[in-house]
Design a protein around this motif. Structure first.
Motif, PDB file in Angstrom:
ATOM      1  N   TYR A   1       0.855  -1.189   0.000  1.00  0.00           N
ATOM      2  CA  TYR A   1       0.000   0.000   0.000  1.00  0.00           C
ATOM      3  C   TYR A   1       0.895   1.245   0.000  1.00  0.00           C
ATOM      4  CZ  TYR A   1      -3.606   3.372   1.177  1.00  0.00           C
ATOM      5  OH  TYR A   1      -4.460   4.441   1.137  1.00  0.00           O
ATOM      6  N   GLY A   2       0.494   2.253  -0.780  1.00  0.00           N
ATOM      7  CA  GLY A   2       1.271   3.495  -0.824  1.00  0.00           C
ATOM      8  C   GLY A   2       2.395   3.404  -1.831  1.00  0.00           C
ATOM      9  N   SER A   3       3.382   4.277  -1.703  1.00  0.00           N
ATOM     10  CA  SER A   3       4.498   4.310  -2.637  1.00  0.00           C
ATOM     11  C   SER A   3       5.709   4.947  -1.967  1.00  0.00           C
ATOM     12  CB  SER A   3       4.113   5.075  -3.915  1.00  0.00           C
ATOM     13  OG  SER A   3       3.548   6.333  -3.595  1.00  0.00           O
ATOM     14  N   ILE A   4       6.846   4.921  -2.655  1.00  0.00           N
ATOM     15  CA  ILE A   4       8.120   5.393  -2.106  1.00  0.00           C
ATOM     16  C   ILE A   4       8.504   6.697  -2.788  1.00  0.00           C
ATOM     17  CG2 ILE A   4      10.565   4.837  -1.808  1.00  0.00           C
ATOM     18  CD1 ILE A   4       9.807   1.896  -1.966  1.00  0.00           C
ATOM     19  N   SER A   5       8.948   7.655  -1.998  1.00  0.00           N
ATOM     20  CA  SER A   5       9.375   8.940  -2.546  1.00  0.00           C
ATOM     21  C   SER A   5      10.714   8.778  -3.267  1.00  0.00           C
ATOM     22  CB  SER A   5       9.521   9.971  -1.428  1.00  0.00           C
ATOM     23  OG  SER A   5      10.165  11.138  -1.924  1.00  0.00           O
ATOM     24  N   GLU A   6      10.772   9.251  -4.505  1.00  0.00           N
ATOM     25  CA  GLU A   6      12.019   9.163  -5.260  1.00  0.00           C
ATOM     26  C   GLU A   6      13.064  10.145  -4.714  1.00  0.00           C
ATOM     27  OE1 GLU A   6      11.404   9.315  -9.476  1.00  0.00           O
ATOM     28  OE2 GLU A   6       9.911   7.719  -9.422  1.00  0.00           O
ATOM     29  N   ARG A   7      12.600  11.202  -4.074  1.00  0.00           N
ATOM     30  CA  ARG A   7      13.550  12.126  -3.442  1.00  0.00           C
ATOM     31  C   ARG A   7      14.167  11.499  -2.189  1.00  0.00           C
ATOM     32  NH1 ARG A   7      13.723  17.555  -4.713  1.00  0.00           N
ATOM     33  NH2 ARG A   7      12.172  18.336  -6.194  1.00  0.00           N
TER      34      ARG A   7
ATOM     35  N   TYR B   1       7.036  11.353  -7.038  1.00  0.00           N
ATOM     36  CA  TYR B   1       8.017  12.439  -7.044  1.00  0.00           C
ATOM     37  C   TYR B   1       7.295  13.736  -6.726  1.00  0.00           C
ATOM     38  CZ  TYR B   1      12.048  15.251  -8.398  1.00  0.00           C
ATOM     39  OH  TYR B   1      13.112  16.130  -8.377  1.00  0.00           O
ATOM     40  N   ILE B   2       7.814  14.470  -5.741  1.00  0.00           N
ATOM     41  CA  ILE B   2       7.206  15.731  -5.304  1.00  0.00           C
ATOM     42  C   ILE B   2       7.963  16.906  -5.930  1.00  0.00           C
ATOM     43  CG2 ILE B   2       6.830  17.266  -3.328  1.00  0.00           C
ATOM     44  CD1 ILE B   2       6.294  14.821  -1.632  1.00  0.00           C
ATOM     45  N   TYR B   3       7.209  17.816  -6.528  1.00  0.00           N
ATOM     46  CA  TYR B   3       7.784  19.050  -7.063  1.00  0.00           C
ATOM     47  C   TYR B   3       7.559  20.154  -6.039  1.00  0.00           C
ATOM     48  CZ  TYR B   3       7.507  16.231 -11.271  1.00  0.00           C
ATOM     49  OH  TYR B   3       7.622  15.207 -12.173  1.00  0.00           O
ATOM     50  N   GLN B   4       8.625  20.828  -5.685  1.00  0.00           N
ATOM     51  CA  GLN B   4       8.553  21.804  -4.584  1.00  0.00           C
ATOM     52  C   GLN B   4       7.810  23.068  -4.970  1.00  0.00           C
ATOM     53  OE1 GLN B   4       9.302  20.946  -1.733  1.00  0.00           O
ATOM     54  NE2 GLN B   4      10.757  19.260  -1.900  1.00  0.00           N
ATOM     55  N   ASN B   5       7.785  23.375  -6.254  1.00  0.00           N
ATOM     56  CA  ASN B   5       7.089  24.592  -6.681  1.00  0.00           C
ATOM     57  C   ASN B   5       6.561  24.395  -8.102  1.00  0.00           C
ATOM     58  OD1 ASN B   5       9.333  25.345  -8.560  1.00  0.00           O
ATOM     59  ND2 ASN B   5      10.440  25.645  -6.610  1.00  0.00           N
TER      60      ASN B   5
ATOM     61  N   PHE C   1      14.847   8.063  -1.748  1.00  0.00           N
ATOM     62  CA  PHE C   1      15.327   6.689  -1.936  1.00  0.00           C
ATOM     63  C   PHE C   1      16.413   6.325  -0.923  1.00  0.00           C
ATOM     64  CE2 PHE C   1      14.100   6.110  -6.684  1.00  0.00           C
ATOM     65  CZ  PHE C   1      12.908   5.513  -6.315  1.00  0.00           C
ATOM     66  N   HIS C   2      17.331   7.281  -0.679  1.00  0.00           N
ATOM     67  CA  HIS C   2      18.483   6.985   0.194  1.00  0.00           C
ATOM     68  C   HIS C   2      18.064   6.777   1.645  1.00  0.00           C
ATOM     69  CE1 HIS C   2      17.807  11.312   0.202  1.00  0.00           C
ATOM     70  NE2 HIS C   2      18.425  11.382   1.370  1.00  0.00           N
ATOM     71  N   ASN C   3      16.871   7.278   2.003  1.00  0.00           N
ATOM     72  CA  ASN C   3      16.392   7.126   3.381  1.00  0.00           C
ATOM     73  C   ASN C   3      15.346   6.027   3.527  1.00  0.00           C
ATOM     74  OD1 ASN C   3      17.958   9.210   4.511  1.00  0.00           O
ATOM     75  ND2 ASN C   3      16.499  10.771   3.802  1.00  0.00           N
ATOM     76  N   SER C   4      14.984   5.375   2.429  1.00  0.00           N
ATOM     77  CA  SER C   4      13.910   4.384   2.475  1.00  0.00           C
ATOM     78  C   SER C   4      14.350   3.140   3.248  1.00  0.00           C
ATOM     79  CB  SER C   4      13.499   3.991   1.054  1.00  0.00           C
ATOM     80  OG  SER C   4      12.668   2.859   1.074  1.00  0.00           O
ATOM     81  N   LEU C   5      13.582   2.776   4.259  1.00  0.00           N
ATOM     82  CA  LEU C   5      13.862   1.572   5.046  1.00  0.00           C
ATOM     83  C   LEU C   5      13.827   0.333   4.157  1.00  0.00           C
ATOM     84  CD1 LEU C   5      14.222   0.105   7.786  1.00  0.00           C
ATOM     85  CD2 LEU C   5      11.719   0.127   7.999  1.00  0.00           C
ATOM     86  N   LEU C   6      12.870   0.275   3.217  1.00  0.00           N
ATOM     87  CA  LEU C   6      12.715  -0.896   2.359  1.00  0.00           C
ATOM     88  C   LEU C   6      13.915  -1.053   1.423  1.00  0.00           C
ATOM     89  CD1 LEU C   6       8.944  -0.464   1.418  1.00  0.00           C
ATOM     90  CD2 LEU C   6       9.922  -1.762   3.309  1.00  0.00           C
ATOM     91  N   ILE C   7      14.313   0.043   0.804  1.00  0.00           N
ATOM     92  CA  ILE C   7      15.453  -0.025  -0.123  1.00  0.00           C
ATOM     93  C   ILE C   7      16.739  -0.317   0.632  1.00  0.00           C
ATOM     94  CG2 ILE C   7      16.906   1.402  -1.639  1.00  0.00           C
ATOM     95  CD1 ILE C   7      14.320   2.590  -2.756  1.00  0.00           C
ATOM     96  N   ASN C   8      16.890   0.228   1.822  1.00  0.00           N
ATOM     97  CA  ASN C   8      18.090  -0.064   2.616  1.00  0.00           C
ATOM     98  C   ASN C   8      18.116  -1.513   3.086  1.00  0.00           C
ATOM     99  OD1 ASN C   8      19.378   2.435   2.403  1.00  0.00           O
ATOM    100  ND2 ASN C   8      18.124   3.325   4.038  1.00  0.00           N
TER     101      ASN C   8
END
Length: 552
Positions: free
Chosen positions: A286-292, A323-327, A294-301
């Protein structure tokens, strides 16, 4: 009644031809009864509204064909567990309508310009229809004619030259010649012309298959190397378990399967696995992983920690990402599909992605480029949404239109010569689209898919069979990881070397050859389809020119 019976015979021939339960040779005559019906109505019938009669009978043929061959879509479920009628009714009704309209264009043109020009137009307009169906947002090329020999791949090895669209042209030409043979016999009853024309029909149908079989038995792969691949098959229920189970538990079970298959099966000398391949959207659930992040993702680590215990090994698999766009300025530069999140003042794109994970390296990501209409994309939203409302199908995950990558990507790695093409599920039914991976340097097709939306039906069997067409067209081996099956290793001739059955949990290990070079089809793509676009344009422009010359 005669017209209805002939139409039903045509529908029957289409149905019994289709993989994976059919006999494809019937496809060479499937259009013939329908062409005879159209000719009888146009030339001899006293029916008042002839065009409506042709349209109605052709629609009867095509809707039966669509229901029988793609009715397995009914197995798609809504979140409440009921069958999704929208998932089957919309593609069946609309696809049948588009086929009938294409046949109707042939009827109108033939009525205007005569049988000979009409038959040329029929072949060309059907080819254009199939090409159109490969390209627009409501794309559904499942029943493109060239797919019919997917289970008899020994007889279509020449697809490496003309592709599956060349197969469509071949089938159309045989049907037209068979219809012409019958009409010549009806008109003149001359045995000599019947024998000659029948021989041409048989020759046009059989000769390419003989050439293909010779290609099949003489083809030898010339690999530049090989890699050992473990195709993971977790067998997660895609409707409930996948979206209700804890994400950490999902990845943990995936890595547990990987750990049990860390060496190549049946190898005399234990050879370690080079690549772990996981199915489409195999995590996070359920849900998804932020591409910004990735380095902090528990699953990927967790995956990287697992890989650290298996040196020179990488992990490639499907993941739901965003992917979140800041502006707004950043969004406008990079995306046309991002949606605004109310109250948060940012824009976000959701993706169906393939990721390559290597310890101590940044995660590489590719976003699926061919999305499933109504499930992953709202086609022509600005036009259809005011009419249909929020009509996206909810299969348990996101129901928003996903973002895409405009270009194909290839995953290279520092440990071996493998250059993986991350082909995601639905993408594997597109020939020219898959060619772009090869042009980017891919030497191995890695298909990640989740076919278990439709249960144990023809759906996952047909999609597996279509993968064999891509192997032949590109002359690349395929490693295919499916959530519930069928995971498979396919060689460059289209043979399924080994497979893990549907519903089995585990992993399939294989030594996959890395192949290079470009086939003629990879270089030229759907050449005959583009030629037929020109032919259709010429024939349409020919009408006023011919009328002018007749007046002169």
């Amino acid at each position: 009644m005669k017209y209805i019976i002939l139409s039903l015979i045509s529908a029957l021939l289409f149905c019994v031809s289709w993989p994976t339960y059919g006999v494809p040779y019937f496809i060479f005559f499937a259009f013939v009864p329908l062409l005879l019906v159209e000719h009888e109505i146009s030339k001899f019938s006293k029916i008042k509204h002839k065009s409506w009669a042709v349209f109605g009978l052709s629609y009867l043929v095509f809707i039966i064909w669509n229901i029988v061959t793609t009715g397995w879509l009914y197995n798609s479920l809504n979140p409440d567990g009921s069958h999704s009628m929208m998932a089957v009714v919309f593609p069946v009704v609309v696809n049948s309508l588009l086929m009938s309209l294409t046949f109707q264009f042939y009827h109108w043109y033939k009525k205007s310009q005569g049988t000979y020009f009409g038959l040329v137009f029929f072949v060309a307009i059907w080819m254009v229809f199939e090409k159109f169906h490969l390209s627009w947002e409501l794309t559904w090329p499942w029943l493109n004619l060239g797919n019919v020999f997917a289970d008899q791949h020994q007889f279509i090895q020449w697809y490496d030259t003309l592709g599956a669209t060349g197969g469509s042209l071949w089938i159309l030409l045989v049907n037209v010649l068979a219809f012409y043979t019958i009409r010549i016999w009806e008109a003149g009853r001359q045995r000599k012309s019947l024998i000659i024309n029948s021989s041409l029909v048989v020759g046009l149908a059989v000769f390419p298959m003989l050439i293909s079989y010779l290609m099949y038995i003489n083809y030898e792969e010339k690999p530049v190397g090989s890699v050992n691949v473990a195709m993971l098959q977790p067998d997660l229920d895609p409707y409930h378990e996948k979206y209700e189970k804890d994400s950490v538990a999902i990845v943990s079970e995936l890595l547990s399967i990987a750990g049990q298959h860390s060496v190549l099966k049946d190898s005399r000398n234990p050879e370690k696995i080079d690549i772990y391949l996981a199915p489409e959207t195999s995590f996070p659930g359920y849900g998804s992983i932020s591409e910004r992040g990735f380095h902090n993702s528990l699953l990927i680590n967790d995956i990287k920690s697992f890989l650290a215990q298996h040196p020179k090994t990488l992990f490639m698999g499907g993941a739901s990402t965003y992917y979140i766009y800041q502006n707004e300025e950043e969004k406008n530069q990079k995306s046309k599909t991002a949606s605004f999140v109310e109250g948060r003042n940012f824009w976000v794109d959701d993706y169906n992605s393939a990721v390559q994970i290597i310890p101590n390296q940044n995660v590489e990501v590719y976003h699926k480029g061919k999305l499933v209409p109504g499930v992953e994309i709202f086609p022509y939203m600005s036009v259809l949404k005011p009419l249909l409302g929020d009509a996206m199908l909810n299969m348990g995950g996101t129901i928003s239109s996903l973002g895409i990558d405009k270009e194909r990507k290839v995953f290279s790695n520092p440990f071996n010569k493998a250059k993986l093409a991350p082909v995601i599920c639905y993408e594997s039914i597109y020939g020219e689209f898959t060619n772009d991976y090869i042009k980017k340097g891919a030497n191995l097709l890695a298909i990640v898919t989740n076919d278990s939306w439709w249960g144990y039906s023809q759906g996952h069997k047909q999609l597996l069979a279509y993968a064999k067409l891509r192997a032949i067209e590109t002359r690349r081996e395929i490693v295919r990881a499916a959530n519930s099956g069928t995971s498979a290793h396919i060689n460059a001739r289209g043979d399924i070397v080994d497979e893990l059955p549907y519903g089995a949990q585990g992993a399939l290990t294989a030594q996959a050859n890395l192949l290079e070079g470009e086939t003629f089809y990879v270089r030229t793509g759907d050449l005959w389809s583009r030629l037929c676009m020109f032919v259709v344009g010429f024939l349409i422009c020919f009408i006023p020119g011919r009328k002018y010359l007749n007046r002169k």
